[in-house]
Write a protein that holds these residues in place. Sequence first.
Motif, PDB file in Angstrom:
ATOM      1  N   PRO A 117       0.822  -1.219   0.000  1.00 15.08           N
ATOM      2  CA  PRO A 117       0.000   0.000   0.000  1.00 15.08           C
ATOM      3  C   PRO A 117       0.849   1.260   0.000  1.00 15.08           C
ATOM      4  O   PRO A 117       1.160   1.841   1.047  1.00 15.08           O
ATOM      5  N   ALA A 118       1.239   1.679  -1.187  1.00 12.98           N
ATOM      6  CA  ALA A 118       2.074   2.862  -1.347  1.00 12.98           C
ATOM      7  C   ALA A 118       1.472   3.765  -2.425  1.00 12.98           C
ATOM      8  O   ALA A 118       0.604   3.338  -3.198  1.00 12.98           O
ATOM      9  N   ALA A 119       1.923   5.013  -2.449  1.00 12.21           N
ATOM     10  CA  ALA A 119       1.421   5.967  -3.442  1.00 12.21           C
ATOM     11  C   ALA A 119       2.575   6.836  -3.924  1.00 12.21           C
ATOM     12  O   ALA A 119       3.296   7.438  -3.110  1.00 12.21           O
ATOM     13  N   TYR A 120       2.747   6.905  -5.240  1.00 14.49           N
ATOM     14  CA  TYR A 120       3.829   7.652  -5.855  1.00 14.49           C
ATOM     15  C   TYR A 120       3.273   8.633  -6.880  1.00 14.49           C
ATOM     16  O   TYR A 120       2.264   8.352  -7.544  1.00 14.49           O
ATOM     17  N   LEU A 121       3.958   9.766  -7.027  1.00  8.06           N
ATOM     18  CA  LEU A 121       3.674  10.716  -8.093  1.00  8.06           C
ATOM     19  C   LEU A 121       5.004  11.250  -8.629  1.00  8.06           C
ATOM     20  O   LEU A 121       6.040  11.155  -7.961  1.00  8.06           O
ATOM     21  N   GLN A 122       4.961  11.826  -9.826  1.00  2.00           N
ATOM     22  CA  GLN A 122       6.133  12.546 -10.306  1.00  2.00           C
ATOM     23  C   GLN A 122       6.447  13.670  -9.314  1.00  2.00           C
ATOM     24  O   GLN A 122       5.546  14.255  -8.718  1.00  2.00           O
ATOM     25  N   ARG A 123       7.712  13.979  -9.132  1.00  2.00           N
ATOM     26  CA  ARG A 123       8.129  14.902  -8.082  1.00  2.00           C
ATOM     27  C   ARG A 123       7.359  16.229  -8.079  1.00  2.00           C
ATOM     28  O   ARG A 123       6.875  16.659  -7.016  1.00  2.00           O
ATOM     29  N   PRO A 124       7.182  16.917  -9.226  1.00  4.82           N
ATOM     30  CA  PRO A 124       6.435  18.189  -9.176  1.00  4.82           C
ATOM     31  C   PRO A 124       4.988  18.005  -8.707  1.00  4.82           C
ATOM     32  O   PRO A 124       4.461  18.850  -7.974  1.00  4.82           O
ATOM     33  N   ASP A 134      -5.235   6.166  -4.582  1.00 11.95           N
ATOM     34  CA  ASP A 134      -4.414   5.654  -5.680  1.00 11.95           C
ATOM     35  C   ASP A 134      -3.647   6.818  -6.295  1.00 11.95           C
ATOM     36  O   ASP A 134      -4.090   7.968  -6.234  1.00 11.95           O
ATOM     37  N   ALA A 135      -2.494   6.506  -6.882  1.00  9.23           N
ATOM     38  CA  ALA A 135      -1.710   7.528  -7.576  1.00  9.23           C
ATOM     39  C   ALA A 135      -1.062   6.860  -8.797  1.00  9.23           C
ATOM     40  O   ALA A 135      -1.778   6.393  -9.675  1.00  9.23           O
ATOM     41  N   TYR A 136       0.287   6.781  -8.828  1.00  9.00           N
ATOM     42  CA  TYR A 136       0.920   6.072  -9.943  1.00  9.00           C
ATOM     43  C   TYR A 136       0.417   4.639 -10.003  1.00  9.00           C
ATOM     44  O   TYR A 136       0.309   3.948  -8.981  1.00  9.00           O
ATOM     45  N   ARG A 137       0.125   4.203 -11.209  1.00 10.32           N
ATOM     46  CA  ARG A 137      -0.337   2.831 -11.442  1.00 10.32           C
ATOM     47  C   ARG A 137       0.484   2.223 -12.572  1.00 10.32           C
ATOM     48  O   ARG A 137       0.455   2.738 -13.703  1.00 10.32           O
ATOM     49  N   PRO A 138       1.221   1.153 -12.333  1.00  8.02           N
ATOM     50  CA  PRO A 138       1.979   0.532 -13.423  1.00  8.02           C
ATOM     51  C   PRO A 138       1.048   0.133 -14.568  1.00  8.02           C
ATOM     52  O   PRO A 138      -0.087  -0.299 -14.342  1.00  8.02           O
ATOM     53  N   TRP A 139       1.570   0.232 -15.783  1.00  4.14           N
ATOM     54  CA  TRP A 139       0.744  -0.068 -16.957  1.00  4.14           C
ATOM     55  C   TRP A 139       0.201  -1.484 -16.919  1.00  4.14           C
ATOM     56  O   TRP A 139      -0.928  -1.737 -17.334  1.00  4.14           O
ATOM     57  N   PHE A 140       0.990  -2.425 -16.403  1.00  2.00           N
ATOM     58  CA  PHE A 140       0.524  -3.818 -16.416  1.00  2.00           C
ATOM     59  C   PHE A 140      -0.734  -3.988 -15.565  1.00  2.00           C
ATOM     60  O   PHE A 140      -1.543  -4.883 -15.825  1.00  2.00           O
ATOM     61  N   VAL A 141      -0.937  -3.133 -14.543  1.00  2.32           N
ATOM     62  CA  VAL A 141      -2.163  -3.208 -13.747  1.00  2.32           C
ATOM     63  C   VAL A 141      -3.351  -2.724 -14.577  1.00  2.32           C
ATOM     64  O   VAL A 141      -4.440  -3.305 -14.526  1.00  2.32           O
ATOM     65  N   ALA A 188      -4.252   0.168 -24.538  1.00  2.00           N
ATOM     66  CA  ALA A 188      -3.655   0.556 -25.812  1.00  2.00           C
ATOM     67  C   ALA A 188      -3.313   2.041 -25.842  1.00  2.00           C
ATOM     68  O   ALA A 188      -2.481   2.477 -26.649  1.00  2.00           O
ATOM     69  N   ARG A 189      -3.940   2.815 -24.974  1.00  2.15           N
ATOM     70  CA  ARG A 189      -3.636   4.254 -24.880  1.00  2.15           C
ATOM     71  C   ARG A 189      -2.920   4.604 -23.580  1.00  2.15           C
ATOM     72  O   ARG A 189      -2.356   5.687 -23.460  1.00  2.15           O
ATOM     73  N   GLY A 190      -2.956   3.715 -22.621  1.00  4.67           N
ATOM     74  CA  GLY A 190      -2.375   4.036 -21.333  1.00  4.67           C
ATOM     75  C   GLY A 190      -3.256   5.025 -20.585  1.00  4.67           C
ATOM     76  O   GLY A 190      -4.305   5.456 -21.071  1.00  4.67           O
ATOM     77  N   SER A 191      -2.843   5.397 -19.389  1.00  7.27           N
ATOM     78  CA  SER A 191      -3.624   6.342 -18.601  1.00  7.27           C
ATOM     79  C   SER A 191      -2.697   7.344 -17.928  1.00  7.27           C
ATOM     80  O   SER A 191      -1.473   7.152 -17.876  1.00  7.27           O
ATOM     81  N   ARG A 192      -3.291   8.399 -17.374  1.00  7.35           N
ATOM     82  CA  ARG A 192      -2.491   9.394 -16.666  1.00  7.35           C
ATOM     83  C   ARG A 192      -1.990   8.855 -15.342  1.00  7.35           C
ATOM     84  O   ARG A 192      -0.954   9.311 -14.838  1.00  7.35           O
ATOM     85  N   HIS A 193      -2.687   7.872 -14.795  1.00  7.44           N
ATOM     86  CA  HIS A 193      -2.144   7.164 -13.641  1.00  7.44           C
ATOM     87  C   HIS A 193      -0.827   6.488 -14.023  1.00  7.44           C
ATOM     88  O   HIS A 193       0.141   6.486 -13.248  1.00  7.44           O
ATOM     89  N   ASN A 194      -0.771   5.883 -15.214  1.00  5.37           N
ATOM     90  CA  ASN A 194       0.454   5.227 -15.660  1.00  5.37           C
ATOM     91  C   ASN A 194       1.623   6.195 -15.777  1.00  5.37           C
ATOM     92  O   ASN A 194       2.781   5.802 -15.635  1.00  5.37           O
ATOM     93  N   PRO A 230       6.415   9.728 -19.740  1.00  3.18           N
ATOM     94  CA  PRO A 230       6.107   8.476 -20.455  1.00  3.18           C
ATOM     95  C   PRO A 230       5.167   7.593 -19.655  1.00  3.18           C
ATOM     96  O   PRO A 230       4.937   7.811 -18.459  1.00  3.18           O
ATOM     97  N   ILE A 231       4.635   6.583 -20.298  1.00  7.59           N
ATOM     98  CA  ILE A 231       3.865   5.553 -19.612  1.00  7.59           C
ATOM     99  C   ILE A 231       4.831   4.695 -18.805  1.00  7.59           C
ATOM    100  O   ILE A 231       5.819   4.176 -19.336  1.00  7.59           O
ATOM    101  N   GLY A 232       4.562   4.577 -17.522  1.00  6.17           N
ATOM    102  CA  GLY A 232       5.436   3.797 -16.655  1.00  6.17           C
ATOM    103  C   GLY A 232       4.912   2.393 -16.426  1.00  6.17           C
ATOM    104  O   GLY A 232       3.701   2.163 -16.432  1.00  6.17           O
ATOM    105  N   ASN A 233       5.848   1.468 -16.212  1.00  5.13           N
ATOM    106  CA  ASN A 233       5.443   0.077 -15.987  1.00  5.13           C
ATOM    107  C   ASN A 233       6.240  -0.562 -14.852  1.00  5.13           C
ATOM    108  O   ASN A 233       6.230  -1.780 -14.697  1.00  5.13           O
ATOM    109  N   THR A 234       6.901   0.270 -14.044  1.00  6.04           N
ATOM    110  CA  THR A 234       7.703  -0.241 -12.936  1.00  6.04           C
ATOM    111  C   THR A 234       6.795  -0.683 -11.787  1.00  6.04           C
ATOM    112  O   THR A 234       5.984   0.089 -11.308  1.00  6.04           O
ATOM    113  N   PRO A 235       6.913  -1.929 -11.332  1.00  8.02           N
ATOM    114  CA  PRO A 235       6.079  -2.385 -10.214  1.00  8.02           C
ATOM    115  C   PRO A 235       6.477  -1.707  -8.907  1.00  8.02           C
ATOM    116  O   PRO A 235       7.598  -1.200  -8.765  1.00  8.02           O
TER     117      PRO A 235
END
Length: 315
Positions: free
Chosen positions: A164-171, A194-201, A221-227, A304-309
């Motif tokens: 249970p963690a939450a990440y965002l881009q630094r700004p 919820d915040a950053y969500r890996p694309w695989f989710v 196929a388009r990804g999301s802003r969470h990604n 970019p679209i992120g996919n880091t777990p």
Amino acid sequence: MALRSILGLSILAAFAAPALPGDSAPPAPSAAQQRLIGEYGPATDLLEIYEAGGRLYADGHGLHVQPLESASGLKADGGSVTLDGARLPRRDIGAEVVAQIRAGEHGDPAALRAAALRATPPAEPPAKRAMDLVPITRFDPTIKLDIRYAGSDNFMGFPLYERPAAYLQRPAAEALGRVQQALKAEGLGLLVHDAYRPWFVTRMFWDATPPEDHMFVADPARGSRHNRGCAVDLTLYDLATGRPVEMPGRYDEMSPRSYAAYAGGTSRQRWARDLLRRAMEREGFQVLAEEWWHFDYKEWADYPIGNTPFSALPD
């Protein structure tokens, strides 16, 4: 999650910036009023009973913003509603949609995860900025977390995040910290779901959801802003009690109450929702029209679209 389509009610207002709430929250409705507030009726032809200015109104099912006491043919007493002699059952559209999705889910969680991890995010031109994901609580530890996708209390019904963690881009994380500081003067804080969500989710959402319900989830196929690490799902909590502040609808409800301009519920709930929106907009976030809890940071398109777990991100 991104809701693409929701059952409609005539009470839904046109999407626009909210009117400024007053300096203090409106009073809560009486217990008798609260028992009647909600949605009633068969199929998609729903009757809405809501509170505004201390009075109850009925909208839909042939009525339009009608004071409850003068609505012809409508009787409401103790939670039971009849219109022209026909009883209208109380509805919980959000719970109904979740049940529909869960009933049609296919694939077990482990297999879904393995397949999603083998898949490849959509190709895009080089991003303007590199990923710089940071834990959002680093900038203000009084931001509370209730990460629904790390447990089973979500529309999928099983955990999707490793922790249970939450990440965002630094700004974006820095901006969220400033929102928290501003809200403290109101005796309130941010509760993040919820915040950053890996694309695989996002891919797991898509693969598990029945095709007829794909309008409720983001298209991988388009990804999301969470990604991209620039979207956050959140609500308010009371600093004194630690309890969440009541909003017109629940998080991830998938119902008309999810709209940022939904005019139902109670005056107090709408006041809290609009207060949250104003506080977020002052720091560069924009609400998603279909989800009062979802806010995108202004620079989301630069990443970019992120996919880091989560297991590979810092605590």
